[in-house]
Design an enzyme around this catalytic site. Structure first.
Site, PDB file in Angstrom:
ATOM      1  N   HIS A 190     -68.127  21.003  62.807  1.00 27.79           N
ATOM      2  CA  HIS A 190     -66.770  21.411  63.193  1.00 27.79           C
ATOM      3  C   HIS A 190     -65.887  20.148  63.248  1.00 27.79           C
ATOM      4  O   HIS A 190     -66.358  19.044  62.943  1.00 27.79           O
ATOM      5  CB  HIS A 190     -66.754  22.196  64.503  1.00 27.79           C
ATOM      6  CG  HIS A 190     -67.358  21.495  65.685  1.00 27.79           C
ATOM      7  ND1 HIS A 190     -66.953  20.251  66.106  1.00 27.79           N
ATOM      8  CD2 HIS A 190     -68.349  21.855  66.533  1.00 27.79           C
ATOM      9  CE1 HIS A 190     -67.631  19.887  67.177  1.00 27.79           C
ATOM     10  NE2 HIS A 190     -68.518  20.842  67.448  1.00 27.79           N
ATOM     11  N   HIS A 196     -67.090  16.834  64.962  1.00 30.30           N
ATOM     12  CA  HIS A 196     -67.986  15.968  64.184  1.00 30.30           C
ATOM     13  C   HIS A 196     -67.186  15.194  63.131  1.00 30.30           C
ATOM     14  O   HIS A 196     -67.397  14.000  62.910  1.00 30.30           O
ATOM     15  CB  HIS A 196     -69.062  16.793  63.471  1.00 30.30           C
ATOM     16  CG  HIS A 196     -69.836  17.689  64.385  1.00 30.30           C
ATOM     17  ND1 HIS A 196     -69.845  19.057  64.245  1.00 30.30           N
ATOM     18  CD2 HIS A 196     -70.606  17.412  65.464  1.00 30.30           C
ATOM     19  CE1 HIS A 196     -70.607  19.578  65.201  1.00 30.30           C
ATOM     20  NE2 HIS A 196     -71.074  18.605  65.955  1.00 30.30           N
ATOM     21  N   CYS A 216     -83.274  20.778  79.149  1.00 27.14           N
ATOM     22  CA  CYS A 216     -82.289  21.661  78.496  1.00 27.14           C
ATOM     23  C   CYS A 216     -82.416  21.466  76.999  1.00 27.14           C
ATOM     24  O   CYS A 216     -82.203  20.365  76.483  1.00 27.14           O
ATOM     25  CB  CYS A 216     -80.861  21.345  78.936  1.00 27.14           C
ATOM     26  SG  CYS A 216     -79.658  22.239  77.934  1.00 27.14           S
ATOM     27  N   CYS A 256     -79.099  20.393  75.245  1.00 21.81           N
ATOM     28  CA  CYS A 256     -78.839  18.939  75.320  1.00 21.81           C
ATOM     29  C   CYS A 256     -79.985  18.135  74.729  1.00 21.81           C
ATOM     30  O   CYS A 256     -79.826  16.948  74.482  1.00 21.81           O
ATOM     31  CB  CYS A 256     -78.695  18.475  76.768  1.00 21.81           C
ATOM     32  SG  CYS A 256     -77.330  19.170  77.677  1.00 21.81           S
ATOM     33  N   CYS A 278     -78.038  24.741  82.919  1.00 22.33           N
ATOM     34  CA  CYS A 278     -77.486  23.442  82.536  1.00 22.33           C
ATOM     35  C   CYS A 278     -75.971  23.488  82.709  1.00 22.33           C
ATOM     36  O   CYS A 278     -75.322  24.436  82.255  1.00 22.33           O
ATOM     37  CB  CYS A 278     -77.846  23.155  81.075  1.00 22.33           C
ATOM     38  SG  CYS A 278     -76.868  21.843  80.341  1.00 22.33           S
ATOM     39  N   HIS A 328     -74.345  23.467  79.014  1.00 23.73           N
ATOM     40  CA  HIS A 328     -74.551  24.595  78.107  1.00 23.73           C
ATOM     41  C   HIS A 328     -74.525  25.959  78.790  1.00 23.73           C
ATOM     42  O   HIS A 328     -74.552  26.985  78.103  1.00 23.73           O
ATOM     43  CB  HIS A 328     -75.864  24.429  77.338  1.00 23.73           C
ATOM     44  CG  HIS A 328     -75.781  23.358  76.290  1.00 23.73           C
ATOM     45  ND1 HIS A 328     -76.071  22.045  76.550  1.00 23.73           N
ATOM     46  CD2 HIS A 328     -75.391  23.418  74.986  1.00 23.73           C
ATOM     47  CE1 HIS A 328     -75.880  21.339  75.447  1.00 23.73           C
ATOM     48  NE2 HIS A 328     -75.465  22.137  74.488  1.00 23.73           N
ATOM     49  N   LYS A 379     -62.938  21.751  75.744  1.00 21.57           N
ATOM     50  CA  LYS A 379     -63.722  21.058  74.722  1.00 21.57           C
ATOM     51  C   LYS A 379     -64.072  22.062  73.631  1.00 21.57           C
ATOM     52  O   LYS A 379     -64.600  23.135  73.912  1.00 21.57           O
ATOM     53  CB  LYS A 379     -65.012  20.488  75.321  1.00 21.57           C
ATOM     54  CG  LYS A 379     -65.804  19.719  74.273  1.00 21.57           C
ATOM     55  CD  LYS A 379     -67.130  19.200  74.751  1.00 21.57           C
ATOM     56  CE  LYS A 379     -67.809  18.456  73.604  1.00 21.57           C
ATOM     57  NZ  LYS A 379     -69.227  18.365  73.694  1.00 21.57           N
ATOM     58  N   LYS A 424     -68.581  25.522  69.219  1.00 24.19           N
ATOM     59  CA  LYS A 424     -68.886  26.738  68.474  1.00 24.19           C
ATOM     60  C   LYS A 424     -69.312  27.846  69.419  1.00 24.19           C
ATOM     61  O   LYS A 424     -68.933  28.991  69.263  1.00 24.19           O
ATOM     62  CB  LYS A 424     -70.039  26.467  67.495  1.00 24.19           C
ATOM     63  CG  LYS A 424     -69.667  25.592  66.336  1.00 24.19           C
ATOM     64  CD  LYS A 424     -69.052  26.370  65.207  1.00 24.19           C
ATOM     65  CE  LYS A 424     -70.024  27.347  64.618  1.00 24.19           C
ATOM     66  NZ  LYS A 424     -70.001  27.472  63.202  1.00 24.19           N
TER      67      LYS A 424
HETATM   68  N1  MSP Z   1     -77.966  14.394  67.417  1.00 19.06           N
HETATM   69  C1  MSP Z   1     -77.239  13.891  68.521  1.00 19.06           C
HETATM   70  C2  MSP Z   1     -76.822  12.457  68.288  1.00 19.06           C
HETATM   71  C3  MSP Z   1     -77.928  11.511  68.009  1.00 19.06           C
HETATM   72  S1  MSP Z   1     -77.337   9.907  67.670  1.00 19.06           S
HETATM   73  C4  MSP Z   1     -78.695   8.956  67.671  1.00 19.06           C
HETATM   74  C5  MSP Z   1     -75.992  14.747  68.742  1.00 19.06           C
HETATM   75  N2  MSP Z   1     -75.571  15.444  67.712  1.00 19.06           N
HETATM   76  S2  MSP Z   1     -74.340  16.447  67.727  1.00 19.06           S
HETATM   77  O1  MSP Z   1     -74.283  16.968  66.395  1.00 19.06           O
HETATM   78  O2  MSP Z   1     -74.471  17.389  68.775  1.00 19.06           O
HETATM   79  O3  MSP Z   1     -73.058  15.659  68.074  1.00 19.06           O
HETATM   80  C6  MSP Z   1     -72.729  14.492  67.395  1.00 19.06           C
HETATM   81  C7  MSP Z   1     -71.392  13.954  67.834  1.00 19.06           C
HETATM   82  O4  MSP Z   1     -70.330  14.860  67.634  1.00 19.06           O
HETATM   83  C8  MSP Z   1     -71.429  13.576  69.288  1.00 19.06           C
HETATM   84  O5  MSP Z   1     -71.008  12.241  69.417  1.00 19.06           O
HETATM   85  C9  MSP Z   1     -70.445  14.484  69.913  1.00 19.06           C
HETATM   86  O6  MSP Z   1     -69.791  13.969  71.005  1.00 19.06           O
HETATM   87  C10 MSP Z   1     -69.470  14.731  68.748  1.00 19.06           C
HETATM   88  N3  MSP Z   1     -68.744  15.917  69.048  1.00 19.06           N
HETATM   89  C11 MSP Z   1     -69.253  17.167  69.254  1.00 19.06           C
HETATM   90  N4  MSP Z   1     -68.245  17.956  69.700  1.00 19.06           N
HETATM   91  C12 MSP Z   1     -67.095  17.244  69.816  1.00 19.06           C
HETATM   92  C13 MSP Z   1     -65.780  17.510  70.208  1.00 19.06           C
HETATM   93  N5  MSP Z   1     -65.381  18.697  70.601  1.00 19.06           N
HETATM   94  N6  MSP Z   1     -64.889  16.486  70.167  1.00 19.06           N
HETATM   95  C14 MSP Z   1     -65.232  15.233  69.728  1.00 19.06           C
HETATM   96  N7  MSP Z   1     -66.453  14.956  69.365  1.00 19.06           N
HETATM   97  C15 MSP Z   1     -67.413  15.935  69.413  1.00 19.06           C
HETATM   98  O7  MSP Z   1     -75.437  14.715  69.828  1.00 19.06           O
END
Ligand code: MSP
Length: 528
Positions: free
Chosen positions: A20, A23, A129, A132, A154, A157, A305, A308
């Site tokens: 999304h 990311h 969790c 997480c 959690c 979540h 925040k 999905k």
């Molecule tokens: N797999 C772990 C990271 C391992 S790094 C050694 C993970 N993955 S994740 O896909 O859930 O998230 C990756 C990144 O996307 C995180 O830094 C997370 O903060 C960022 N984001 C997820 N949702 C977000 C927002 N709504 N806004 C900004 N960044 C966001 O965590």
């Protein structure tokens, strides 16, 4: 990381779901900084990738009746690699935690820690969790509501945690409490921004426990080398990507020696893993800690925040299909102070697209090129005698370049873009004040007209070089009209203000930023 080199990473993303805009935001921020450093002439490396082990992925794959490897392969191919195209990421490498090179490096790292006495066998009892992929303390839990009424869930979540009671391996993280506090103290900008740093320092001051790093109730993970009934805890596995991608633990570790330590750009929610567990792991192995951990803020939609699971997730292509990847990059980098949360709205991106990109930068480019075409047949004239207004533009180009460079190096892309916009606005104001269209009608003003248009073109060229890391496509298009060879992305930042333009400009093929109505009409035709 030696002086003159810049190695930067994004988190590796879970493949349980598709990307999304949260990311994509992380990707774009890291990519902009990497592109900028490349244009500074730094030996630059941008690493991104996917996090594919652990229970969360295993469960998603099972729910879809495929093996976890097949699921990961599908998501990487159909969703995560295409994301890089969608938002125009120029990464140097893409690591998957299922890559053989990663497994080899992780295995070597684990064996070393075990041999050196940093890992021991013990009993674990506690909460976990899966959302997480994190062990929880009772204080991390809240009372459930709705279907989970009466259960502890959690806090992030809102789903019940699992109660684990397993024999597994532990990492002696508590040994590193004081060394971590010393690190935060001696390198105050190791963790940024300040708000994230304070939270982490407080957390470590409360005391660190040893970390359970293996699981034996499922097998989707990297085997513990001395006890293959166990697989490695997914975060221990994932964090190591930053060095396995550089060849750590293999015969070919030249990149590791050259580029480590890297800067980590992560969301603030995972800054703790990167600024506590990760440096402790590295200290145990006798490896340098990261250069820096920057925890950026969250994208909010309607003040919450974006996620999905709460149905506020927006796919990056929903935005790029209408506005293009450049506007996506520009908007998120400019509108949100890097390090703080920021709200996304369609109204805001539309307004900025129209005012700043189409009317600001786009219109400046079209006007300058059109007037050199109209009054000088596209041949760029010599400047004759500079007046104070012309010298002021030249001087501003120098100061904007220096200040924008300092802002990017301080991890403030929003400040860098705002600074570059001082020059965009000054150039538009200069053209309005100098009225080249009036000069063109006056006898004896040919030299003045030449000086004004060439001064404006030079300023436009400076802007274009500085914006290339932010908007690679529009700046490449403009470079094709005004540039003097090579690609705009190959132009050096420090030379941007002394750029003096090609001998000739050619008309821009369409505007830099099409009117949105046209984009929408074109979209409708495609879908009709
Ligand atoms: N797999 C772990 C990271 C391992 S790094 C050694 C993970 N993955 S994740 O896909 O859930 O998230 C990756 C990144 O996307 C995180 O830094 C997370 O903060 C960022 N984001 C997820 N949702 C977000 C927002 N709504 N806004 C900004 N960044 C966001 O965590």
């Amino acid at each position: 990381m030696a002086d003159g080199s810049f190695s930067i990473t994004t988190p590796i993303f879970y493949v349980n779901d598709v990307p999304h805009i949260g990311h994509a935001y992380t990707e774009v921020a890291a990519d902009m900084m990497a592109r900028w450093h490349r244009q500074r002439g730094d030996d630059t490396w941008l690493l991104t990738g996917t996090d594919e082990h652990g229970q969360k992925i295993l469960r998603t794959a099972s729910a879809n009746d495929v093996s976890p490897q097949e699921w990961a392969d599908r998501l990487v191919r159909d969703a995560w690699k295409p994301l890089l195209e969608t938002v125009d990421i120029a990464n140097d490498d893409f690591i998957r935690t299922t890559d053989e090179r990663h497994v080899a490096g992780v295995t070597a790292f684990l064996q070393k820690l075990y041999d050196d006495g940093y890992i021991y066998a013990g009993e674990f009892e506690g909460y976990y969790c899966v959302g997480c992929e994190e062990y929880k303390q009772p204080s991390d839990l809240v009372a459930g509501t709705g279907p989970y009424e009466g259960q502890q869930v959690c806090a992030i979540h809102s789903i019940p945690v699992e109660v684990l009671s397993e024999r597994n391996y532990f990492f002696r993280m508590s040994d590193f409490e004081q060394r971590l506090l010393d690190l935060y103290e001696s390198r105050p900008d190791f963790i940024q921004p300040e708000s994230v740093r304070n939270e982490i320092v407080q957390f470590v001051k409360q005391g660190l426990r040893d970390l359970s790093i293996s699981r034996s109730s499922f097998d989707w993970g990297i085997q513990i080398p001395w006890d293959p009934k166990h697989v490695l805890y997914v975060w221990f596995d994932a964090l190591l990507n930053y060095i396995t991608a550089l060849g750590y633990g293999t015969a070919d570790d030249e990149a590791f020696r050259r580029l480590w330590p890297s800067v980590h750009i992560v969301g603030k929610d995972i800054a703790r893993f990167h600024a506590v567990i990760w440096p402790a792991m590295l200290m145990a192995a006798g490896i340098d800690v990261p250069e820096r951990v920057f925890g950026h803020g969250w994208l909010l939609v309607g003040g919450e925040k974006m996620s999905k699971s709460k149905l506020t997730g927006i796919a990056p292509s929903e935005i790029t299909d209408t506005f293009g990847s450049d506007a996506f990059r520009y908007y998120f980098l400019r509108a949100i102070t890097f390090g703080q949360d920021g709200n996304f709205s369609w109204e805001d991106i539309s307004a900025r697209y129209q005012a700043e990109l189409a009317n600001g930068f786009g219109n400046l480019a079209s006007r300058v090129i059109a007037m050199i075409g109209r009054y000088f047949n596209g041949v760029v004239p010599e400047r004759v005698a500079l007046e104070p207004a012309d010298s002021a533009i030249d001087a501003l180009a120098v100061s904007v370049t220096e200040r924008a460079d300092a802002a990017v190096r301080a991890f403030a892309p929003h400040d860098a873009i705002a600074t570059i916009w001082e020059l965009v606005d000054a150039l538009n104001g200069y053209i309005t004040d100098q009225e080249p269209w009036a000069l063109a009608k006056q006898e004896g003003q040919r030299d003045r007209l030449a000086t004004v248009l060439t001064t404006a073109l030079r300023g436009l060229g400076t802007v274009n070089v500085l914006l290339s890391p932010v908007m690679p496509k529009a700046t490449a298009k403009l470079w094709a009209a005004i540039g003097d060879g090579g690609g705009v992305h190959e132009q050096r930042i420090d030379q941007a203000p002394s750029w003096s333009g090609a001998a000739q400009v050619v008309p821009l093929d369409g505007g830099l930023f099409p009117r949105i109505e046209q984009v929408e009409a074109a979209e409708q035709q495609v879908h009709a």
